[in-house]
Design an enzyme around this catalytic site. Sequence first.
Site, short mmCIF file in Angstrom:
data_model
loop_
_atom_site.label_atom_id
_atom_site.label_comp_id
_atom_site.label_asym_id
_atom_site.label_seq_id
_atom_site.Cartn_x
_atom_site.Cartn_y
_atom_site.Cartn_z
N ARG A 15 67.07 64.11 53.37
CA ARG A 15 67.45 63.06 52.42
C ARG A 15 68.04 61.88 53.18
NH1 ARG A 15 73.23 64.60 49.60
NH2 ARG A 15 74.34 65.21 51.50
N TYR A 155 84.72 62.34 62.80
CA TYR A 155 83.41 61.69 62.70
C TYR A 155 83.31 60.49 63.64
CZ TYR A 155 79.36 59.50 60.40
OH TYR A 155 78.14 58.93 60.12
N LYS A 159 80.73 60.09 66.79
CA LYS A 159 79.76 58.98 66.84
C LYS A 159 80.00 58.09 68.06
CE LYS A 159 77.28 59.91 63.22
NZ LYS A 159 75.84 60.27 63.35
#
Length: 247
Positions: A15, A155, A159
């Site tokens: 998705r 997160y 990243k």
Amino acid sequence: MSDLPRTALVTGASRGIGKGIAEEMARQGCQVYLTYVSRPEEAEKVASGITASGGSARAFRLDVGDPASVTAFFQDEVRDKVDLAVLVNNAGVTRDGLMVRMKDEDWDAVLNVNLRGAFACTREAAKIMTRQRHGRIINITSISGQMGNAGQLNYSSAKAGMIGLTKSAAKELASRNITVNAVAPGFIQTDMTAALPEDVQKAYLGQIPLKRFGAVDDIAAAVAFLASDRAGYITGQVLAVNGGLYC
């Protein structure tokens, strides 16, 4: 030139951004291998949609956070079976929370999937692409990895780590005609952003010079460019697709 099918492997493609990238790579003429962890029906629907549009795609369950599974997948499904032209490391998870309340397992889970998973896939792809003497590796990082984000310490760290991974791998693999780049999306219109309260969306929009959220197609187009022959002299770079929102 290999007689094997030119293939793009897109992780986390059931998705959102991964789905859009998989569909765009199919439009660019690649056979697409797309992976998922927990949404087999959605992943199969993406693959079926690509096939119905005249392309070629297969969906595979792969937990990129499990290095042994990654090694087995590349050995069983990729090596000597396809021309692995493109790897897109898109798979990722979030477990948001303020730093002082963040549990060790939430830190570990996000770093394991988002960063270690990208490393594991890049390592296995590099072994194959080195023998082929060509390839494109594209890591989907985030504006959070460039400017940080409160409540996303895990997160943002993962990243940011992907940016270091990109730059270092680019230097190691350049002599084998393999480029490694990253795309750093800003605020992209997905199910996650659509679920944000209206006042939160307005606050985010107020920070973006173009005054709109990006579209999945904006990210897919950037990936397609970096995967193309036109980007053959670009490596070790981070392409920010963020509507002018700079850190």
